[in-house]
Design an enzyme around this catalytic site. Structure first.
Site, PDB file in Angstrom:
ATOM      1  N   ARG A  55     -37.684  -3.611  13.794  1.00 20.25           N
ATOM      2  CA  ARG A  55     -37.480  -4.950  14.553  1.00 20.25           C
ATOM      3  C   ARG A  55     -38.840  -5.728  14.186  1.00 20.25           C
ATOM      4  O   ARG A  55     -39.611  -5.051  13.791  1.00 20.25           O
ATOM      5  CB  ARG A  55     -36.607  -5.390  15.960  1.00 20.25           C
ATOM      6  CG  ARG A  55     -35.228  -5.134  16.508  1.00 20.25           C
ATOM      7  CD  ARG A  55     -35.048  -5.282  17.830  1.00 20.25           C
ATOM      8  NE  ARG A  55     -33.974  -4.654  17.968  1.00 20.25           N
ATOM      9  CZ  ARG A  55     -32.926  -5.599  17.958  1.00 20.25           C
ATOM     10  NH1 ARG A  55     -33.330  -7.075  17.805  1.00 20.25           N
ATOM     11  NH2 ARG A  55     -31.806  -5.008  17.729  1.00 20.25           N
ATOM     12  N   SER A 103     -36.261  -0.612  21.137  1.00 19.44           N
ATOM     13  CA  SER A 103     -35.812  -1.130  20.195  1.00 19.44           C
ATOM     14  C   SER A 103     -34.824  -2.152  21.292  1.00 19.44           C
ATOM     15  O   SER A 103     -35.006  -1.206  22.467  1.00 19.44           O
ATOM     16  CB  SER A 103     -34.455  -0.096  19.986  1.00 19.44           C
ATOM     17  OG  SER A 103     -33.488  -0.146  19.800  1.00 19.44           O
ATOM     18  N   ALA A 104     -33.534  -2.501  20.338  1.00 22.77           N
ATOM     19  CA  ALA A 104     -33.006  -3.713  21.462  1.00 22.77           C
ATOM     20  C   ALA A 104     -31.530  -3.962  20.829  1.00 22.77           C
ATOM     21  O   ALA A 104     -30.848  -4.254  20.924  1.00 22.77           O
ATOM     22  CB  ALA A 104     -33.116  -5.551  20.796  1.00 22.77           C
ATOM     23  N   SER A 105     -31.228  -1.997  20.009  1.00 24.27           N
ATOM     24  CA  SER A 105     -30.101  -1.373  19.494  1.00 24.27           C
ATOM     25  C   SER A 105     -29.892  -2.312  19.008  1.00 24.27           C
ATOM     26  O   SER A 105     -29.891  -2.806  18.427  1.00 24.27           O
ATOM     27  CB  SER A 105     -29.166  -1.316  21.179  1.00 24.27           C
ATOM     28  OG  SER A 105     -28.431  -0.687  21.417  1.00 24.27           O
ATOM     29  N   HIS A 106     -27.764  -3.189  19.398  1.00 22.71           N
ATOM     30  CA  HIS A 106     -27.001  -3.896  19.039  1.00 22.71           C
ATOM     31  C   HIS A 106     -27.744  -5.732  18.313  1.00 22.71           C
ATOM     32  O   HIS A 106     -26.942  -6.488  18.284  1.00 22.71           O
ATOM     33  CB  HIS A 106     -25.731  -3.811  19.268  1.00 22.71           C
ATOM     34  CG  HIS A 106     -25.528  -3.945  20.455  1.00 22.71           C
ATOM     35  ND1 HIS A 106     -25.705  -2.538  21.682  1.00 22.71           N
ATOM     36  CD2 HIS A 106     -25.164  -4.976  21.039  1.00 22.71           C
ATOM     37  CE1 HIS A 106     -25.151  -3.661  22.192  1.00 22.71           C
ATOM     38  NE2 HIS A 106     -24.550  -5.129  22.556  1.00 22.71           N
TER      39      HIS A 106
END
Length: 466
Positions: A55, A103-106
């Site tokens: 990101r 992380s914010a995954s999906h």
């Protein structure tokens, strides 16, 4: 320090960048996490492995996290760009005390967050609502941190992913993987890393879609559970006459498959396939499946005189139960797959190896390999927004009373089992929603029961969600 309490979720931290998580408050957030680890593990100078996703905001947050941990006295091992399972793997493999992934995954591009685990022997504990997230939240909001101290350090570690793939190969021990054509859509996210590395070890022709890491997600959101996002991959599998397609999520801890016909494979069929392979080698192993859909996996396990344990929904809860029950493998219908050798955590690498091994060993297309395991038809999840003032508890009780001749479970919402069909209805942790899942022996039965239950729910004024 301005910290939005809502970022502390059931299984991780997540919020909008820079509104909720930014370069200023990440220091307090990371200090809170480290304070929790110090108090919980009963020692300081902890060894922490730290990674991040691609990101746009992650590099700056990663740098701030490194500095904060070093000032706290931690021995930080940075592996920079990594999937969340690689953080799990490194924590366990190298004996570190804990791991943190930025992380914010999906989630869409405007989000970021943190996932973190601690190691207890050969098991990993994901920090969520029931395992310490409230403590972390209280530390962060109160500013009650362990003091900064000298003695912290930072080192970089390389080749972790290479070792992760090699260890997965050793664990699965594939013997029959043949040359195959595979299309993978990584959605410009972290799954591209392990798929490329795995391809170096296998006789496959890999066709890459959206493999360049790009935190703006120029192609589409990295969420394979939204099947509409898989259409380009499905079309490409057909156009290339490929053997199968792969669709990982944003941080690489979930994986979905497309068969050679371009169809999305239900995750429980992958769970069933791996269950068969695990129990063929050792019929006494314990298998777990989440409560949404259980029939396909149970029908496979019965052939080995085994009955899977049923778990609540949620990756942290399943990891905890797998470890508690000393299970070998667990599968979740959202595309998470868990292994004992990963400390109870996910490994999409192992999942791919098991699937390719089965296709090679049986010498059939993926759809045919799964056909004999597909004994129950699943509806897919339907969500309903409850009318204001509606009691979810009373509605669930009404449904339980209506189907009182079935076998009732209240493990997670309600689940009612009959010999030829079952239903699970759960409430959302964060929204006024009911989640409905139905499965049955035939498509006609599944559709009929789905319509029947949806009608009951809508009669309360609830609104179906897209």
């Amino acid at each position: 320090m301005n910290i939005n309490p809502s970022i502390f979720k059931a299984y991780d931290m997540r919020g909008l960048y820079p509104k909720d998580i930014n370069e200023e408050n990440i220091e307090a957030i990371v200090r809170a996490i480290y304070t929790f680890f110090v108090k919980d593990l009963g020692k300081d100078n902890l060894q922490i492995v730290l990674g991040r996703d691609m990101r746009i905001s992650s590099p700056a947050l990663y740098e701030k996290a490194v500095n904060t941990l070093v000032k706290s006295g931690a021995q930080v091992v940075g592996i920079d760009l990594a999937t969340t399972p690689t953080i799990y793997y490194a924590t366990l493999k190298y004996g570190y005390d804990a791991g943190i992934q930025i992380s914010a995954s999906h989630n869409p591009k405007d989000y970021n967050g943190l996932k973190f685990v601690k190691r207890v022997g050969k098991k990993l504990i994901k920090i969520g609502k029931t395992t310490g997230m409230e403590d972390v939240k209280n530390f962060a909001l109160s500013g009650n941190f362990v003091e900064y101290k000298d003695g912290g350090s930072f080192t970089e570690k390389t080749n972790v992913l290479k070792e992760e793939v090699e260890d997965a190969m050793a664990a699965v021990q594939p013997q029959h993987i043949k040359r195959m054509k595979i299309v993978a859509d990584a959605a410009n996210a972290m799954g591209s890393l392990y798929i490329k590395e795995l391809a170096k070890h296998l006789p496959i022709d890999l066709i890459e879609m959206n493999f360049e890491l790009d935190g703006t997600f120029p192609a589409h959101q990295a969420d394979p559970l939204q099947f509409k996002l898989l259409r380009d991959l499905q079309d490409r599998v057909i156009a290339e006459k490929a053997d199968l397609g792969l669709a990982p999520d944003g941080d690489g801890d979930r994986i979905f498959f497309i068969n050679e016909k371009g169809e999305v494979v239900p995750a429980t069929l992958i769970t069933s396939l791996i269950t068969k392979q695990v129990l063929e080698k050792n019929p006494k192993e314990k298998i777990l499946v989440d409560i949404r859909y259980t029939r396909n996996v149970t029908n496979v396990a019965k052939k080995f005189n085994s009955t899977p344990s049923i778990s609540k929904v949620g990756h942290a809860l399943i990891t905890e139960q797998l470890n508690r029950e000393e299970g070998a493998f667990a599968g979740e219908s959202s595309g998470h797959f868990y292994f004992r050798e990963m400390g109870g955590c996910e490994s999409a690498i192992r999942v791919i190896l098991y699937v390719l091994e089965a296709v090679g060993k049986e010498g059939k297309p993926l759809s045919e390999v799964l056909e004999s395991l597909h004994t129950s038809i699943e509806s897919g999840e339907y969500n309903f927004e409850l009318k204001e003032g509606t009691s979810a508890k009373e509605l669930l009780q009404q449904i339980a009373d209506t189907y009182k001749d079935g076998e009732l479970s209240t493990l997670d919402g309600i689940a009612i089992d009959y010999p030829d069909w079952r239903v699970n209805i759960r409430t959302s942790n964060t929204e006024p929603l009911l989640r409905l899942n139905v499965e049955g022996a035939t498509l006609e039965l599944t559709d009929a029961k789905l319509k029947e239950l949806a009608t009951m729910i809508k009669a309360t004024g609830a609104t179906p969600m897209e």
